[in-house]
Scaffold this motif. Structure first.
Motif, PDB file in Angstrom:
ATOM      1  N   LYS A  90       0.764  -1.117  -0.158  1.00 29.03           N
ATOM      2  CA  LYS A  90      -0.015  -0.158   0.118  1.00 29.03           C
ATOM      3  C   LYS A  90       1.016   1.414  -0.060  1.00 29.03           C
ATOM      4  O   LYS A  90       0.611   2.167  -0.438  1.00 29.03           O
ATOM      5  CB  LYS A  90      -0.928   0.075   1.237  1.00 29.03           C
ATOM      6  N   TYR A  91       2.096   1.147   0.616  1.00 28.07           N
ATOM      7  CA  TYR A  91       2.965   2.439   0.654  1.00 28.07           C
ATOM      8  C   TYR A  91       3.156   3.075  -0.875  1.00 28.07           C
ATOM      9  O   TYR A  91       3.793   4.122  -0.874  1.00 28.07           O
ATOM     10  CB  TYR A  91       4.372   2.075   1.198  1.00 28.07           C
ATOM     11  N   LYS A  92       3.118   2.160  -1.586  1.00 33.09           N
ATOM     12  CA  LYS A  92       3.265   2.648  -3.353  1.00 33.09           C
ATOM     13  C   LYS A  92       2.323   3.311  -3.819  1.00 33.09           C
ATOM     14  O   LYS A  92       2.439   3.991  -4.824  1.00 33.09           O
ATOM     15  CB  LYS A  92       3.745   1.165  -4.103  1.00 33.09           C
ATOM     16  N   GLU A  93       1.207   3.419  -3.442  1.00 31.73           N
ATOM     17  CA  GLU A  93      -0.086   4.000  -3.886  1.00 31.73           C
ATOM     18  C   GLU A  93       0.523   5.506  -3.943  1.00 31.73           C
ATOM     19  O   GLU A  93       0.733   6.212  -3.075  1.00 31.73           O
ATOM     20  CB  GLU A  93      -1.258   3.855  -2.976  1.00 31.73           C
ATOM     21  N   GLY A  94       0.010   5.988  -5.230  1.00 31.82           N
ATOM     22  CA  GLY A  94       0.245   7.445  -5.573  1.00 31.82           C
ATOM     23  C   GLY A  94       1.661   7.816  -5.930  1.00 31.82           C
ATOM     24  O   GLY A  94       2.135   9.103  -5.833  1.00 31.82           O
ATOM     25  N   LYS A  95       2.803   6.762  -5.692  1.00 31.92           N
ATOM     26  CA  LYS A  95       4.074   7.076  -6.021  1.00 31.92           C
ATOM     27  C   LYS A  95       4.219   6.694  -7.533  1.00 31.92           C
ATOM     28  O   LYS A  95       3.701   6.229  -8.236  1.00 31.92           O
ATOM     29  CB  LYS A  95       4.870   6.063  -5.025  1.00 31.92           C
TER      30      LYS A  95
END
Length: 106
Positions: free
Chosen positions: A88-93
């Motif tokens: 989830k930390y990758k979302e928007g990256k």
């Protein structure tokens, strides 16, 4: 004493349009379509293409290819959605492929 030219940037390898700041790198340990890639928190002067589901090394993600706003070179992709909690930390990256960007002001 050397004068500060400006922030360290990454630019499109094709037309030298600035696409991200060195300070926005989250990780250099990513894999793109054509080799090494960097994960950035922000990108600029890009066009985001249509979203699609893609099976990547870390599982299923909804991504959108990103293009240079000047020459339309495909530079990488934007993570729109990660289906696994650990990703989830990758979302928007943004993923920018190392072979598609060049360093400026280093």
């Amino acid at each position: 004493m050397a004068e500060l030219v400006g922030p360290r940037l990454y630019s499109c390898c094709n037309c030298r349009n600035p696409v991200s700041l060195h300070d926005d790198i989250i990780s250099k340990a990513f894999q793109g379509r054509n080799g090494r890639a960097f994960l950035f928190s922000h990108a600029m002067n890009i066009v985001v293409g249509p979203k699609e589901d893609r099976h990547l090394l870390t599982g299923l993600h909804t991504v959108a290819d990103i293009y240079c706003s000047d020459c339309r070179e495909v530079l990488g992709w934007k993570y729109e959605r990660a289906y696994e909690a650990s990703q989830k930390y990758k979302e928007g990256k943004f993923i920018l492929e190392k072979s598609k960007i060049v360093k400026e002001n280093w």
